[in-house]
Design an enzyme around this catalytic site. Structure first.
Site, PDB file in Angstrom:
ATOM      1  N   ASP A 132     -35.894 -25.942 -18.891  1.00 31.15           N
ATOM      2  CA  ASP A 132     -36.361 -25.568 -20.219  1.00 31.15           C
ATOM      3  C   ASP A 132     -37.873 -25.748 -20.363  1.00 31.15           C
ATOM      4  O   ASP A 132     -38.574 -26.094 -19.407  1.00 31.15           O
ATOM      5  CB  ASP A 132     -35.601 -26.382 -21.268  1.00 31.15           C
ATOM      6  N   ASP A 190     -34.361 -18.680 -28.279  1.00 28.22           N
ATOM      7  CA  ASP A 190     -32.918 -18.907 -28.173  1.00 28.22           C
ATOM      8  C   ASP A 190     -32.086 -17.893 -28.952  1.00 28.22           C
ATOM      9  O   ASP A 190     -32.487 -17.394 -30.006  1.00 28.22           O
ATOM     10  CB  ASP A 190     -32.566 -20.299 -28.685  1.00 28.22           C
TER      11      ASP A 190
END
Length: 435
Positions: A152, A243
């Site tokens: 991430d 996201d």
């Protein structure tokens, strides 16, 4: 304002010469599997992971190629590393047998296991991450039996911030380098491989390549630093957006963004529009179906994100659609489907509400051409696939056709196929030999 993206048509097909090629074909095709985040967030433990792994087998998903069972954020002890080894410490209350213990259980089912970290000092949930610890963490993952790393982009200290911003076309911004929030635009011709984002992500790539285990590397840098231009030499997939959430507006927005990146997708490297939301939120069955179909034909990684022990039959049937999975996993043709007509809009229009509606792509596994038609409108509407408009089919006027959702043989279809589609639904056809 909706703007035709005329320059996108000139994007070249990128060669795979610099792609990250791994042993045993790991990463050659889009990854198939399950991830804990969309289902459980931080409320994760070994029981839930093992349950998911067993359901991948019991529900027949393993037989269709789903193989990765991935642990996302919140798996370690917070704010602490081992004082003597500097290793992250699996939370014993969540994983009493450690990550190696659960890895063995997953491997014993004939599946693979994934884990999560971030290219920063902390993960998105505030747990220890890997910036500066790439080598020790890669070694830990290898020794624990990890097969997949999602990496991430949270917890970035100020001295690791990039000099320039790269426009990520989220929230309706047009992807031409002039996003409203682009405060430090890069000069024309800037080489993003000199950016600190590139250095952070290649540091973990190099660490993974130097351990005695093949670990698929899934970049999650949200499309920053123009990752599409260097992603395929760094990892086997790279997130091209922020996201996903389980609502149609967000799914359509990401599909629109990714539709302009299809020339970057091929063997060993795929733009990743984020994990699947099939089975989550208040999506209609039509929206679940269109979401999965779009992700599959874009040759995205297909990572399930819903609790498998409570999934209903309709959602499971979508995830098990063999025609779409076969197209996604074609071992001979690596390129995805491409929009051949935008439909609702003029061709090459960037519209976060109405993505490209007409897609086609050749498939060796289907022995024909896959055609997708999307109704992006809020009401029932008709979509028509005209053979004369489809690049793979325009040379003839009659073909044998199969409905990919039902498996029904539609016989010899002349000139065109018309479908009345409910709001946000997609028709998927397998067009075979001429007749």
């Amino acid at each position: 304002m909706l703007v035709p993206l005329t320059l996108a048509v000139a994007l070249p097909l990128l060669p795979a010469a610099n792609a990250l090629v791994r042993k045993n074909d790991v990463g050659r095709l889009p990854a198939l599997g399950w991830n804990s985040w969309n289902a459980f967030g931080c409320d994760i433990d070994s029981k839930k992971v093992v349950t998911a792994a067993n359901e991948v087998v019991n529900l027949g998903l393993k037989d269709l190629g789903y193989e990765y069972v991935n642990i996302d954020d919140c798996w370690s002890i917070k704010n602490k590393r081992d004082e003597s080894t500097n290793r992250m410490i699996p939370d014993p209350s969540k994983f009493p047998d450690g990550i190696s213990g659960i890895a063995k259980q997953v491997h014993d089912l004939g599946l693979k296991i994934g884990i999560y970290s971030s290219a920063g000092e902390t993960t998105c949930a505030g747990y220890p991450a890997s910036l500066g610890y790439e080598k020790v963490d890669a070694q830990s993952f290898a020794e624990w039996g990890i097969d997949y790393l999602k990496y991430d982009n949270c917890g970035i200290p100020s001295d690791w911030e990039d000099t320039y911003n790269h426009c990520v076309p989220d929230k309706g911004n047009f992807p031409n380098g002039t996003c409203p929030d682009l405060t430090k635009p890069a000069p024309e011709g800037y080489d993003w491989k000199t950016s600190k984002t590139y250095k952070r992500y290649t540091a973990m790539r190099d660490a993974l390549l130097n351990v005695d285990r093949t670990i698929l590397y899934s970049l999650c840098d949200w499309g920053y630093a123009d990752v599409n231009t260097w992603g395929n030499q760094t990892g086997n997939s790279w997130r091209m957006s922020l996201d996903i959430t389980p609502d149609w507006a967000r799914i359509a927005e990401i599909a629109n963004e990714n539709s302009f990146l299809m020339n970057y997708a091929n063997f060993w490297g795929y733009p990743d529009p984020d994990m699947l939301e099939v089975g989550n939120g208040d999506l209609t069955i039509e929206e679940n179906r269109a979401h999965f179909a779009l992700w599959a034909v874009m040759k995205s990684p297909l990572i399930i994100g819903t609790p498998l022990d409570s999934i209903n039959d309709d959602h499971l049937a979508i995830l098990k659609n063999k025609y779409l999975l076969d197209f996604n996993q074609d071992p001979v043709i690596g390129s995805p489907a491409h929009p051949y007509k935008w439909g609702y809009n003029s061709d090459w229009t960037f519209d976060p509400v109405h993505p490209a509606e007409y897609w086609s792509g050749a498939s060796s596994t289907l022995d024909g051409t896959l055609v997708l038609m999307l109704n992006s409108e809020d009401d029932t509407s008709t979509r028509i696939a005209k053979w004369s408009e489809i690049p793979e089919l325009k040379s003839h006027d009659a073909y044998k056709v199969v409905d990919a959702w039902t498996g029904k043989d539609l016989g010899c279809v002349k000139t065109q196929y018309s479908a009345s589609l409910k709001s946000h639904d997609a028709a998927v056809l397998v067009v075979k030999e001429q007749c």
